[in-house]
Motif scaffolding. Structure first.
Motif, PDB file in Angstrom:
ATOM      1  N   THR A   4      29.312 -25.335   8.083  1.00  0.00           N
ATOM      2  CA  THR A   4      30.218 -26.387   8.530  1.00  0.00           C
ATOM      3  C   THR A   4      29.677 -27.056   9.769  1.00  0.00           C
ATOM      4  O   THR A   4      28.846 -26.509  10.485  1.00  0.00           O
ATOM      5  CB  THR A   4      31.616 -25.822   8.854  1.00  0.00           C
ATOM      6  OG1 THR A   4      31.501 -24.887   9.934  1.00  0.00           O
ATOM      7  CG2 THR A   4      32.221 -25.131   7.647  1.00  0.00           C
ATOM      8  N   VAL A   5      30.146 -28.267  10.002  1.00  0.00           N
ATOM      9  CA  VAL A   5      29.817 -29.010  11.212  1.00  0.00           C
ATOM     10  C   VAL A   5      31.131 -29.357  11.886  1.00  0.00           C
ATOM     11  O   VAL A   5      32.021 -29.932  11.265  1.00  0.00           O
ATOM     12  CB  VAL A   5      29.027 -30.297  10.890  1.00  0.00           C
ATOM     13  CG1 VAL A   5      28.776 -31.080  12.165  1.00  0.00           C
ATOM     14  CG2 VAL A   5      27.711 -29.948  10.218  1.00  0.00           C
ATOM     15  N   ALA A   7      33.544 -31.429  14.260  1.00  0.00           N
ATOM     16  CA  ALA A   7      33.702 -32.733  14.900  1.00  0.00           C
ATOM     17  C   ALA A   7      34.747 -32.576  15.993  1.00  0.00           C
ATOM     18  O   ALA A   7      35.840 -32.066  15.744  1.00  0.00           O
ATOM     19  CB  ALA A   7      34.144 -33.781  13.890  1.00  0.00           C
ATOM     20  N   TYR A 276      25.403 -39.133  13.939  1.00  0.00           N
ATOM     21  CA  TYR A 276      26.198 -38.076  13.310  1.00  0.00           C
ATOM     22  C   TYR A 276      25.574 -37.721  11.959  1.00  0.00           C
ATOM     23  O   TYR A 276      25.623 -38.515  11.014  1.00  0.00           O
ATOM     24  CB  TYR A 276      27.648 -38.540  13.147  1.00  0.00           C
ATOM     25  CG  TYR A 276      28.325 -38.788  14.473  1.00  0.00           C
ATOM     26  CD1 TYR A 276      29.064 -37.779  15.089  1.00  0.00           C
ATOM     27  CD2 TYR A 276      28.191 -40.015  15.130  1.00  0.00           C
ATOM     28  CE1 TYR A 276      29.675 -37.996  16.319  1.00  0.00           C
ATOM     29  CE2 TYR A 276      28.790 -40.242  16.362  1.00  0.00           C
ATOM     30  CZ  TYR A 276      29.536 -39.227  16.950  1.00  0.00           C
ATOM     31  OH  TYR A 276      30.120 -39.436  18.174  1.00  0.00           O
ATOM     32  N   MET A 278      26.150 -35.742   9.345  1.00  0.00           N
ATOM     33  CA  MET A 278      26.880 -35.728   8.073  1.00  0.00           C
ATOM     34  C   MET A 278      27.311 -37.129   7.653  1.00  0.00           C
ATOM     35  O   MET A 278      27.458 -37.405   6.465  1.00  0.00           O
ATOM     36  CB  MET A 278      28.097 -34.798   8.154  1.00  0.00           C
ATOM     37  CG  MET A 278      27.730 -33.324   8.185  1.00  0.00           C
ATOM     38  SD  MET A 278      26.633 -32.827   6.825  1.00  0.00           S
ATOM     39  CE  MET A 278      25.057 -32.708   7.668  1.00  0.00           C
ATOM     40  N   ASN A 393      33.786 -36.858   3.858  1.00  0.00           N
ATOM     41  CA  ASN A 393      33.153 -35.891   4.746  1.00  0.00           C
ATOM     42  C   ASN A 393      32.343 -36.587   5.838  1.00  0.00           C
ATOM     43  O   ASN A 393      32.374 -36.190   7.013  1.00  0.00           O
ATOM     44  CB  ASN A 393      32.240 -34.965   3.939  1.00  0.00           C
ATOM     45  CG  ASN A 393      31.778 -33.755   4.724  1.00  0.00           C
ATOM     46  OD1 ASN A 393      32.571 -32.873   5.037  1.00  0.00           O
ATOM     47  ND2 ASN A 393      30.508 -33.709   5.061  1.00  0.00           N
ATOM     48  N   GLN A 397      33.357 -36.994  10.409  1.00  0.00           N
ATOM     49  CA  GLN A 397      32.601 -36.553  11.569  1.00  0.00           C
ATOM     50  C   GLN A 397      32.648 -37.560  12.716  1.00  0.00           C
ATOM     51  O   GLN A 397      32.349 -37.221  13.860  1.00  0.00           O
ATOM     52  CB  GLN A 397      31.135 -36.269  11.193  1.00  0.00           C
ATOM     53  CG  GLN A 397      30.428 -35.445  12.255  1.00  0.00           C
ATOM     54  CD  GLN A 397      28.999 -35.111  11.887  1.00  0.00           C
ATOM     55  OE1 GLN A 397      28.381 -35.796  11.084  1.00  0.00           O
ATOM     56  NE2 GLN A 397      28.461 -34.054  12.469  1.00  0.00           N
ATOM     57  N   VAL A 481      32.496 -30.920   7.264  1.00  0.00           N
ATOM     58  CA  VAL A 481      32.919 -31.266   8.622  1.00  0.00           C
ATOM     59  C   VAL A 481      34.328 -30.743   8.838  1.00  0.00           C
ATOM     60  O   VAL A 481      35.248 -31.086   8.095  1.00  0.00           O
ATOM     61  CB  VAL A 481      32.897 -32.798   8.846  1.00  0.00           C
ATOM     62  CG1 VAL A 481      33.485 -33.145  10.208  1.00  0.00           C
ATOM     63  CG2 VAL A 481      31.479 -33.330   8.738  1.00  0.00           C
ATOM     64  N   LEU A 491      27.851 -31.920  19.164  1.00  0.00           N
ATOM     65  CA  LEU A 491      27.216 -31.783  17.852  1.00  0.00           C
ATOM     66  C   LEU A 491      25.798 -31.296  18.006  1.00  0.00           C
ATOM     67  O   LEU A 491      25.092 -31.744  18.880  1.00  0.00           O
ATOM     68  CB  LEU A 491      27.233 -33.148  17.134  1.00  0.00           C
ATOM     69  CG  LEU A 491      28.624 -33.627  16.723  1.00  0.00           C
ATOM     70  CD1 LEU A 491      28.525 -35.055  16.248  1.00  0.00           C
ATOM     71  CD2 LEU A 491      29.209 -32.755  15.662  1.00  0.00           C
TER      72      LEU A 491
END
Length: 491
Positions: A4-5, A7, A276, A278, A393, A397, A481, A491
């Motif tokens: 996962t990322v 935000a 960013y 994603m 997605n 982000q 995200v 990030l």
């Protein structure tokens, strides 16, 4: 376990909703549906327009080229427009242009009048598309955006699904004018409904207007869309002077546009959205998907009518199940995205698309219509697994202040990608036909012309398969995200 990322931005509605999202969503969907219906329905009417308006195919192509060109000019500045005008102002303006354009088209008795109508409709669409996505990002929290985008997909994909079939019926029993006459009351209803229920949801910041950026954007994106669209026209190739000139001028202006945005404190289009990862991955997936969709939606109807001898109505009926199924799958994919994230949807979706396009590359003049319906339906099931999850997605982000810029970048580059996809597909189709006829024993035989068209279509589908494989390789980099509303993490 899927990576996962995080935000770190806070959603505008975290303090509690100040309005009801559903009426706002319905207002946007009514308008978007009719816009998409008019666009796809008119494509089926092109053959009829050649006779009624006494124009050539190259001239008729401008009904599509002009529409795309207007979008290519207007959508890049939509990020600026969204920050200068309220949601209600833009909604009313969009519907006003769409209604005026539709009424003009319904009354049109010449190509020139119809062309003006198409430009007016494109202005309405160019305002509505960014407004729709930006509003959805604001009125729905991240954990509900997948379902909301799925509902949009259901409505927006149902329009192009029924457009060709309904247009075929109208042309057969009435005239092409009725494509617009039946759209007009729906647009008026959408305007009235929106006036009653649409709320101002965006924050108006009124950033400075840079005239040089607008000029460079217009020349840059307009030049690229025009150049690629011309390359896809009949009797025009990639070496044509007008194509080369348009692409070179467009690319040069776009390069200067990027340099100017990077040097400005408050750019017209904030290119920091590309920081960013994603968002970038989602953008690439969307652009590749648009190339697949638009090239297939162009080549397959041509194959059905020229390679199989079907009427426009029959071709529309063959394409109907796939379009409807795609729309029905969108809400399901939206819910699955909210629950599981994008990876386990996008990767299988691209595998399905690649395999189906490989099967399409083997179609012949004897391929059964049942097989074509199954393949087309399967392709659009795969597409429904890719488009909405990748788009949602990626936009998730971005911090809320970059929503207008993110939607502007995505929608602008989609126009360019669509023009590229159709132009390349048509070029491959034409070259394939030429190669086949060059080796034909009896090139004057009408059956050979049909076989040549089928041969060219096979190669165009291989192009779509190659795009799907590139998308599949990109999909392995996608990560879900998760919007962290508490901690501010870099990030």
């Amino acid at each position: 376990m899927e990576g996962t990322v995080n935000a770190s931005h806070t959603h505008p509605l975290d303090e509690g909703p100040k309005y009801k999202p559903l009426p706002i969503l319905i207002s946007l969907l009514i308008s978007g549906f009719i816009g998409m219906f008019s666009e796809t329905a008119l494509n089926i009417a092109i053959s009829d327009l050649l006779v009624v308006l006494q124009i050539t195919p190259a001239t008729a192509q401008w009904l599509t080229t002009g529409f795309l060109l207007t979008l290519g000019i207007l959508v890049p500045i939509s990020g600026l427009i969204l920050q200068w005008f309220t949601t209600r102002q833009l909604f009313v303006a969009s519907l006003a242009f769409s209604i005026l354009g539709t009424l003009t088209a319904a009354l049109a008795g010449s190509f020139e009048v119809l062309m003006v109508a198409r430009v007016l409709q494109a202005i309405g669409t160019g305002l509505m598309i960014p407004l729709m996505f930006n509003t959805i990002l604001i009125i729905f929290p991240p954990e509900k955006r997948g379902a909301a985008m799925g509902v949009i997909g259901l409505v927006m994909m149902f329009a192009p699904a029924i457009g060709p079939t309904l247009a075929g019926l109208l042309i057969e029993h009435l005239s092409w004018h009725w494509i617009f006459w039946i759209s007009l009351p729906c647009l008026v209803f959408g305007l009235v409904f929106g006036i009653l229920f649409m709320k101002n949801v965006s924050v108006i910041t009124k950033p400075p207007i840079d005239v040089y950026s607008i000029i460079l954007s217009t020349i840059g994106f307009g030049g690229l869309v025009f150049g690629f669209s011309k390359a896809g026209e009949e009797h025009t190739d990639w070496g044509s002077s007008i194509v080369v000139f348009s692409l070179v001028i467009g690319a040069a202006a776009l390069f200067l546009f990027v340099l100017r945005q990077l040097s400005m404190k408050k750019p017209m289009m904030n290119l920091s959205v590309f920081k960013y990862p994603m968002f970038v991955v989602g953008l690439v997936m969307i652009l590749l998907c648009m190339m697949i969709i638009l090239s297939t939606m162009l080549i397959l109807p041509l194959y059905l009518q020229n390679g199989r001898g079907l009427t426009p109505l029959e071709a529309g009926l063959v394409l109907l199940p796939g379009g409807v199924l795609n729309g029905l799958m969108s809400p399901i994919m939206g819910s699955l995205f909210d629950k599981y994230g994008p990876k386990w949807l996008v990767i299988p979706g691209l595998i399905i698309a690649a395999v189906v396009l490989w099967f399409f590359s083997g179609v012949t003049t004897a391929s059964s219509l049942a097989l074509l319906i199954v393949l087309h339906s399967s392709l659009f099931i795969g597409i429904s697994m890719i488009m909405m999850p990748a788009q949602t997605n990626g936009l998730n982000q971005l911090p809320s202040e970059l929503y207008p810029d993110g939607t502007a970048v995505m929608n602008t580059l989609q126009q360019v990608a669509g023009a590229v996809g159709t132009a390349v597909a048509v070029s491959i189709l034409s070259n394939g036909m030429t190669d086949y006829m060059r080796t034909s024993v009896n090139p004057l035989d009408p059956l050979e012309a049909i076989k040549a068209f089928t041969f060219g279509a096979q190669h165009s589908f291989l192009f779509g398969m190659a795009i799907a494989i590139i998308g599949l390789m990109t999909a392995f980099f996608i990560r879900r995200v998760r919007v962290d509303k508490q901690a501010m993490q870099q990030l």
